[in-house]
Design a protein around this motif. Sequence first.
Motif, short mmCIF file in Angstrom:
data_model
loop_
_atom_site.label_atom_id
_atom_site.label_comp_id
_atom_site.label_asym_id
_atom_site.label_seq_id
_atom_site.Cartn_x
_atom_site.Cartn_y
_atom_site.Cartn_z
N GLY A 1 13.27 85.06 91.65
CA GLY A 1 14.02 83.82 91.82
C GLY A 1 14.13 83.48 93.30
O GLY A 1 15.16 82.97 93.76
N SER B 1 20.33 81.75 96.19
CA SER B 1 20.59 83.14 96.56
C SER B 1 19.30 83.84 96.98
O SER B 1 19.27 84.51 98.02
CB SER B 1 21.22 83.89 95.38
N ARG C 1 8.35 81.28 89.63
CA ARG C 1 7.40 80.56 88.77
C ARG C 1 6.79 79.35 89.48
O ARG C 1 5.93 78.69 88.93
CB ARG C 1 8.12 80.10 87.50
N THR D 1 17.73 87.65 90.80
CA THR D 1 18.69 86.53 90.98
C THR D 1 18.50 85.48 89.87
O THR D 1 19.04 84.39 89.97
CB THR D 1 18.53 85.84 92.36
N GLY E 1 19.59 84.13 86.82
CA GLY E 1 20.62 84.08 85.79
C GLY E 1 20.16 83.18 84.66
O GLY E 1 19.16 82.46 84.81
N PHE F 1 22.37 86.34 83.52
CA PHE F 1 22.00 87.75 83.43
C PHE F 1 22.20 88.30 82.02
O PHE F 1 21.70 89.36 81.69
CB PHE F 1 22.78 88.55 84.48
N ALA G 1 25.03 89.68 88.69
CA ALA G 1 25.82 89.36 87.48
C ALA G 1 27.32 89.46 87.78
O ALA G 1 27.75 90.28 88.57
CB ALA G 1 25.47 90.33 86.36
N GLY H 1 21.37 73.53 88.77
CA GLY H 1 20.28 74.44 88.40
C GLY H 1 20.61 75.25 87.16
O GLY H 1 21.77 75.47 86.82
N TRP H 2 19.54 75.70 86.48
CA TRP H 2 19.66 76.36 85.19
C TRP H 2 20.45 77.67 85.28
O TRP H 2 21.34 77.94 84.45
CB TRP H 2 18.25 76.62 84.63
N GLN I 1 29.18 82.69 99.34
CA GLN I 1 27.75 82.73 99.01
C GLN I 1 26.99 83.53 100.07
O GLN I 1 26.09 84.31 99.75
CB GLN I 1 27.19 81.30 98.89
#
Length: 363
Positions: free
Chosen positions: A18, A23, A43, A85, A87, A89, A110, A177-178, A318
Motif C-alpha cells: 500500500g 501511510s 497495484r 498498510t 486496510g 485489516f 490495525a 479512500g477504501w 498520523q
Amino acid sequence: MEHVMEHSSSTTEVWVLGATGRSGRTIAAKLVATGTMPVLVGRDRAGLEKVAAAIGEDLRTVVAPTVEAIIAEIGRQRPAVVVNTIGPFTETGVLVAQACLPSSHYLDLANDMVSVPALLDLHDDAVAAGRTLVTGAGFGVLATESVVLKLCEDRRTPSRVRVDAVPSLASEAGVIGWAFAATLVDAMALGGRRFDRGRLVRDWPGSEAKKLTLPDGQTASTGSGPTGELHAAWLASGSPSVVAGSTFVPTAPMIRAFLPVATGLLSVPAVRRLARRRLARVRMKPGPMVREHSWGHAQVTWPDGTSRGGWLRLGDAQIFTTAVAAEVATRLAHGDAHPGAYTPGAAFGPELAADVGGEFILD
Ligand SMILES: NC(=O)c1ccc[n+]([C@@H]2O[C@H](COP(=O)([O-])OP(=O)(O)OC[C@H]3O[C@@H](n4cnc5c(N)ncnc54)[C@H](OP(=O)(O)O)[C@@H]3O)[C@@H](O)[C@H]2O)c1
C-alpha cells in the motif's frame, strides 16, 4: 505471473504494502531517511513510481493487481519484513501475516477489536517459525498502550482501566479512500465493546462519554468504541474491567442516540458495502491539526482504591503512526524482537513511544 513486475530479489528486503497510500508512502520515506531502502508494493504502477520519484530514490517496486496476488508474491520472494498498510485489516491482516510465516516478520496499522486479537492468535505459529508479528504499530494502539504499561510497571493487577485516544492530525486534500473508509464503517457496524469482570461484552457505541481536561488545559470529549486499544489495554494491565474511549467516537447525545440504529443498519452486508463505497469517495479538504498535540491517556485504579493517571503527548497522530511503523520495521529487520505475535508496546516496551517522539506525563 504476467502482471507482476519485479527487478531483483533479496531476503533482507522491507516491503511496504500500500505504498501509494497516505501511510505507506510516508513510512517508505522514513525508512529511506534512516538508511533502509524499502520495496514499494501496490497495484498502481504509475502511483508507485511517483512515490519513488518523490522520495528521490531508485526504489524497487512490486506491482500486483490484488491483495491475493501480493500475498502470492510474498510467498514467492520471501522478504525479511512486510509492512501492511492495506486496510481494512479484518480482510488483509491474518491472510498477509500467515503468508509471511515462516520467512518474514510482519507489522500492520490495525486498531480494531477484530483484527488485533485475530493477529495475536497467531502467536504460537510465529514462535514456531521464529518470526515476529506486530499489530497496531501506529498511534493506535501504541499511544494508549504505552501509558498503561508505564502506569502498571511493578504494580499489582489493577481492578479498572480506562484509556482515551485524542488524535489530532492535519488533513490533506483527496478522497478518504477504501482502506480508511472500510475500517471506519466496519468499526461502526461492530458496535461497542468493553471488558467487564474479565469478559468482553457488548456495549452501546459511544457510551461512557467522558470530557477530558488535557494537560495543556484544553478539553476533549471521548466515547467508548471497539478499538484495538481496548484489547491492548486489557492485555497490558490484566485488569478485568477496561473501557477504551476515543474522540473519533461521537459523544453528542443526538448522534449517540442514532449510533445503535447505524450499527443495526450496517450489519446488513449490502448496506455496509454501499456505506464503505460512498465514504471512500468522500473528498477531504486540506486542513491544519485541530489541536497542537495528540494525546494518549490512561487512568488505572487498583482494588484498594488507589488511582493513577498518565498521558503520552505527541504531535500529529498520523506522523506518529508512520514513525512507529518505520521504527518497528527497522527493529524487526535487525532481529531485535522475540518471536511471537504482539502489540508494539508488548514487543518493545513503552519506551518505544518515547523513542519516536512521544513524551510521558505521569501522575
Ligand atoms: N493504527 C493507526 O493509528 C492508524 C493510523 C493511520 C491509518 N490506519 C489504518 O491504516 C490503513 C491505511 O490508511 P491510509 O490512510 O494510509 O489509507 P490510504 O491512503 O487509502 O492507503 C491505502 C493503501 O492501500 C492500497 N489498497 C487499498 N485496497 C487495496 C486492494 N484491494 N489491493 C491492493 N491495494 C489496496 C491503496 O492502493 P491504491 O493507491 O492503489 O488505492 C493504498 O496504497 C487504514 O485501514 C487506516 O484505518 C491506522
